[in-house]
Scaffold this motif. Structure first.
Motif, PDB file in Angstrom:
ATOM      1  N   UNK A 118       9.052 104.319  30.210  1.00 38.32           N
ATOM      2  CA  UNK A 118       9.195 102.953  30.722  1.00 38.32           C
ATOM      3  C   UNK A 118      10.278 102.874  31.794  1.00 38.32           C
ATOM      4  N   UNK A 119      11.342 103.635  31.612  1.00 37.93           N
ATOM      5  CA  UNK A 119      12.420 103.660  32.601  1.00 37.93           C
ATOM      6  C   UNK A 119      11.917 104.227  33.922  1.00 37.93           C
ATOM      7  N   UNK A 120      11.130 105.302  33.844  1.00 41.49           N
ATOM      8  CA  UNK A 120      10.573 105.903  35.061  1.00 41.49           C
ATOM      9  C   UNK A 120       9.613 104.947  35.754  1.00 41.49           C
ATOM     10  N   UNK A 121       8.788 104.249  34.960  1.00 40.80           N
ATOM     11  CA  UNK A 121       7.849 103.292  35.538  1.00 40.80           C
ATOM     12  C   UNK A 121       8.589 102.134  36.207  1.00 40.80           C
ATOM     13  N   UNK A 122       9.659 101.673  35.570  1.00 34.28           N
ATOM     14  CA  UNK A 122      10.446 100.574  36.144  1.00 34.28           C
ATOM     15  C   UNK A 122      11.099 101.004  37.451  1.00 34.28           C
ATOM     16  N   UNK A 123      11.567 102.255  37.495  1.00 34.10           N
ATOM     17  CA  UNK A 123      12.186 102.767  38.720  1.00 34.10           C
ATOM     18  C   UNK A 123      11.173 102.825  39.855  1.00 34.10           C
ATOM     19  N   UNK A 124       9.945 103.237  39.547  1.00 33.47           N
ATOM     20  CA  UNK A 124       8.896 103.285  40.566  1.00 33.47           C
ATOM     21  C   UNK A 124       8.579 101.892  41.089  1.00 33.47           C
ATOM     22  N   UNK A 125       8.491 100.934  40.175  1.00 33.63           N
ATOM     23  CA  UNK A 125       8.200  99.564  40.599  1.00 33.63           C
ATOM     24  C   UNK A 125       9.322  99.017  41.467  1.00 33.63           C
ATOM     25  N   UNK A 126      10.569  99.376  41.142  1.00 33.18           N
ATOM     26  CA  UNK A 126      11.710  98.923  41.928  1.00 33.18           C
ATOM     27  C   UNK A 126      11.669  99.453  43.340  1.00 33.18           C
ATOM     28  N   UNK A 127      11.303 100.715  43.514  1.00 36.37           N
ATOM     29  CA  UNK A 127      11.202 101.316  44.846  1.00 36.37           C
ATOM     30  C   UNK A 127      10.121 100.635  45.663  1.00 36.37           C
ATOM     31  N   UNK A 128       9.005 100.335  45.023  1.00 39.16           N
ATOM     32  CA  UNK A 128       7.900  99.676  45.723  1.00 39.16           C
ATOM     33  C   UNK A 128       8.314  98.306  46.225  1.00 39.16           C
ATOM     34  N   UNK A 129       9.023  97.561  45.386  1.00 43.76           N
ATOM     35  CA  UNK A 129       9.472  96.225  45.776  1.00 43.76           C
ATOM     36  C   UNK A 129      10.439  96.298  46.941  1.00 43.76           C
TER      37      UNK A 129
END
Length: 248
Positions: free
Chosen positions: A223-234
């Motif tokens: 979940x932490x890795x997924x959240x980091x990916x979403x943050x980069x996209x934003x």
């Protein structure tokens, strides 16, 4: 009168003696119900509903429908007050186990004709020792054997597995990983690509080996890795938006 809390631990011992290799999971959500016990045995997941002497059949119809969607086989375990009529409330392929409690006698019942026992005087085989309490034992009787559930849906059964456990099956059988896809997509992929007997076997084996502490850690890292990916996209989107605004 036996309550749920009185039944559970003796029941688990009985199930281990009867079925051998088992793993017991408690209080698992299935549909709109909560399964009291989920018993994992080789190649099968068994739902177990407990109806103690203090329980009623109010929610049983809904519970039966939910259990039938998720589990390969099902059992209802009932107190003696329900034993004679519970069969009217569950399908004929459900197993039925009755729970009976009986007195094993007092500690002084080791010598019926003893004059003195445990420091007190015996009268008719008894004793006046205040510590001489009547003990109780719980026995289980198989009223009806469980049979294969004709309504079981393997796509529902596999929902008991967590994302890293699904990934383990994908890796084991060289299935596409599709890391960006939903759990429902991955479950469908596994069920569509693998024979049903293999899926059943893998579900059981994974649950036998499940390490809750390690699995929770893996899920948190995922979940932490997924959240980091979403943050980069934003952040990238915001930068592109600001550049376009300045160019205008």
């Amino acid at each position: 009168m036996l309550l749920d809390k009185d039944i559970r631990e003796p029941l688990f011992e009985f199930l281990e003696e009867r079925y051998g290799k088992v793993r017991i999971l408690e209080e698992k959500t299935v549909g709109s119900s909560r399964a009291d016990v989920v018993m994992v045995i080789p190649d099968k997941i068994v739902g177990i509903e407990i109806k103690s002497d203090a329980d009623t059949y109010t929610r049983l119809e809904r519970q039966v429908a939910d259990y039938d969607l998720y589990f390969d086989q099902n059992i209802v375990v009932v107190g003696s007050t329900h034993a004679s009529h519970v069969a009217e409330h569950v399908p004929d392929y459900w197993g039925i186990i009755s729970v009976e409690e009986y007195d094993t006698g007092s500690k002084s019942d080791v010598g019926e004709n003893a004059d003195v026992n445990m420091g007190g005087k015996a009268i008719g085989g008894g004793t006046t020792d205040p510590s001489d309490k009547v003990t109780h034992k719980i026995d289980f009787y198989v009223v009806r054997e469980m049979q294969t559930n004709p309504k079981a849906d393997i796509l529902r059964t596999i929902r008991i597995l967590w994302r890293p456990e699904l990934a383990h099956i994908q890796e084991t059988y060289s299935l596409p990983m599709y890391k960006g896809k939903s759990k429902d997509f991955v479950r469908t992929l596994i069920v569509d690509r693998l024979p049903a007997e293999i899926v059943h076997h893998e579900i059981s084996e994974i649950l036998f080996e499940r390490d809750y502490a390690a699995m929770i850690k893996q899920i948190q890292e995922f979940r932490k890795a997924q959240a980091a990916k979403r943050g980069k996209t934003v952040r990238k989107k915001k930068k592109r938006y600001r550049r376009k605004k300045r160019d205008a």
